[in-house]
Design a protein around this motif. Structure first.
Motif, short mmCIF file in Angstrom:
data_model
loop_
_atom_site.label_atom_id
_atom_site.label_comp_id
_atom_site.label_asym_id
_atom_site.label_seq_id
_atom_site.Cartn_x
_atom_site.Cartn_y
_atom_site.Cartn_z
N ALA A 72 0.83 -1.20 0.00
CA ALA A 72 0.00 0.00 0.00
C ALA A 72 0.87 1.25 0.00
O ALA A 72 1.91 1.31 0.65
CB ALA A 72 -0.90 0.00 1.23
N ARG A 73 0.44 2.26 -0.76
CA ARG A 73 1.07 3.58 -0.80
C ARG A 73 2.46 3.56 -1.45
O ARG A 73 3.31 4.37 -1.12
CB ARG A 73 1.15 4.20 0.60
N THR A 74 2.68 2.64 -2.38
CA THR A 74 3.97 2.61 -3.08
C THR A 74 3.85 3.01 -4.55
O THR A 74 4.79 2.83 -5.32
CB THR A 74 4.61 1.21 -3.00
N GLY A 75 2.72 3.56 -4.95
CA GLY A 75 2.58 4.05 -6.31
C GLY A 75 1.87 3.11 -7.26
O GLY A 75 1.95 3.29 -8.48
N ASP A 191 8.48 7.21 3.46
CA ASP A 191 7.27 7.80 2.87
C ASP A 191 6.13 6.79 2.86
O ASP A 191 4.96 7.15 3.10
CB ASP A 191 7.56 8.28 1.45
N THR A 192 6.43 5.52 2.57
CA THR A 192 5.39 4.49 2.56
C THR A 192 4.77 4.34 3.95
O THR A 192 3.54 4.27 4.09
CB THR A 192 5.98 3.15 2.10
N GLU A 212 4.11 -3.31 11.72
CA GLU A 212 3.21 -3.97 10.76
C GLU A 212 3.46 -3.45 9.35
O GLU A 212 3.52 -4.23 8.39
CB GLU A 212 1.77 -3.72 11.15
N VAL A 213 3.58 -2.13 9.20
CA VAL A 213 3.76 -1.55 7.87
C VAL A 213 5.11 -1.98 7.29
O VAL A 213 5.20 -2.39 6.12
CB VAL A 213 3.66 -0.02 7.92
N LEU A 214 6.16 -1.91 8.09
CA LEU A 214 7.49 -2.29 7.59
C LEU A 214 7.55 -3.78 7.28
O LEU A 214 8.18 -4.19 6.29
CB LEU A 214 8.56 -1.92 8.61
N ARG A 215 6.91 -4.60 8.10
CA ARG A 215 6.89 -6.03 7.81
C ARG A 215 6.21 -6.30 6.47
O ARG A 215 6.72 -7.05 5.63
CB ARG A 215 6.18 -6.79 8.92
#
Length: 348
Positions: A72-75, A191-192, A212-215
């Motif tokens: 999510a949120r990587t373009g 940024d992500t 959680e997001v980094l994983r």
């Protein structure tokens, strides 16, 4: 073999999920309600999805498949729009083919989902009524493949279920779309991370933790490594390096002009973040993630040579690692460190 590429895209020729917004809140629940529940209209007895009845080796649509895959949120959304600008491409937006029930009411469910999200009708958000009645997702792909050179979808891997999703997605793509083009999108982890958490807060859902997001992010990186080593047409697309040369290289790989793709990117609309905005207790791990991403982006942009050399995470001599092997080992260690950090119960 790696084919020539420009900065911003890595193309691999012959050598873990889909959907929803970035929130586990109301939109997430609505997506699953609309996309996973068949209508109450009577349907054929055989309601199995093509994922259960065939394989990529006997599916002509797979040869025309094109998928944009990313955390999510990587373009993923902007690249999908740029690709859909071509008259030769039709990509659905987050249809979750691999979890679809396979019932002949796909358009009703898919279009209802995007209407609930408030999306106006474009290729990315509307399934045209190509049948007198409704039909299954694969029926629509087959019909669209008669009109477009490439058909497929955007696939977003969200942090709440990334482990299961990455595994499920890889198996599904191997079964159904082995010969398709798979484009993985990447954006720097800082940024992500902040964009993902910010959108979740805006949507009113549960805000995923930094861990959680980094994983989820680095599970997608590992998924990319797995795809590069296994599937025949894999591309890496780095958000910070997008430019005309990157679109020319991707167009060459697809044998398709993408001359208007760059027009979709507006640097004024891209928000950037600083380490000062990261919770203090997570600054160290985010900094490590940024360093790892920088090495990954540099080496991927140079091209991964010899991807089939056997690698083992227990190599005693670091010289035995290829650049890809060492990156994969480092990502695995980073994911293990995230698990330990989470298990320690340290608050954010």
């Amino acid at each position: 073999m790696d084919v020539p590429h420009a900065q911003g895209i890595v193309c691999k020729t012959a050598p873990r999920y889909f959907p929803v917004r970035t929130s586990a809140g109301p939109m997430f629940k609505l997506h699953h309600l609309l996309m996973r529940q068949p209508s109450r209209t009577p349907v054929d007895d055989d309601t199995r999805t093509p994922a259960d009845t065939g394989s990529a080796t006997d599916d002509p649509v797979a040869r025309q498949g094109l998928f944009v895959i990313g955390a999510a949120r990587t373009g993923t959304t902007i690249l999908q729009g740029a690709l859909n600008d071509s008259r030769e491409i039709f990509l659905f937006g987050e249809p979750a083919f691999h979890r679809d029930p396979g019932t002949p009411d796909f358009a009703s469910r898919y279009n209802g989902m995007h209407r609930a999200w408030g999306n106006q009708e474009t290729k990315s958000s509307y399934c045209p009524r190509l049948f007198e009645h409704d039909a299954r997702w694969h029926d629509y792909l087959e019909k669209l493949a008669r009109h477009y050179r490439y058909v497929g979808s955007k696939i977003v891997i969200n942090p709440h279920d990334a482990t299961a999703e990455c595994s499920e997605l890889f198996d599904f793509q191997c079964r159904r779309f082995y010969t398709s083009h798979q484009i993985f999108t990447f954006r720097n982890p800082l940024d992500t991370l902040m964009s993902t958490r910010g959108l979740s807060e805006l949507n009113g859902g549960r805000i995923a933790s930094c861990i959680e997001v980094l994983r989820g992010y680095f599970l997608v990186v590992q998924l990319y490594f797995q795809a590069v080593r296994t599937l025949p047409h894999v591309h890496g697309w780095f958000h910070e390096s997008v430019g005309p040369d990157a679109f020319r290289a991707l167009g060459t790989s697809l044998d398709l002009p993408l001359s208007n793709g760059m027009a979709y990117y507006d640097s004024r609309k891209i928000r950037h973040y600083t380490m000062e905005q990261v919770p203090e207790s997570r600054c160290t791990v985010v900094s490590e993630a940024m360093d790892l991403y920088g090495d990954f982006r540099t080496q991927a942009s140079a091209g991964f040579a010899l991807p089939q050399i056997e690698q083992n995470n227990g190599h005693l001599d670091p010289a035995h690692f290829t650049p890809l092997g060492r990156l994969s080992w480092r990502v695995t260690r980073f994911l293990d460190a995230l698990d330990k950090l989470e298990a320690s119960g340290a608050s954010e």
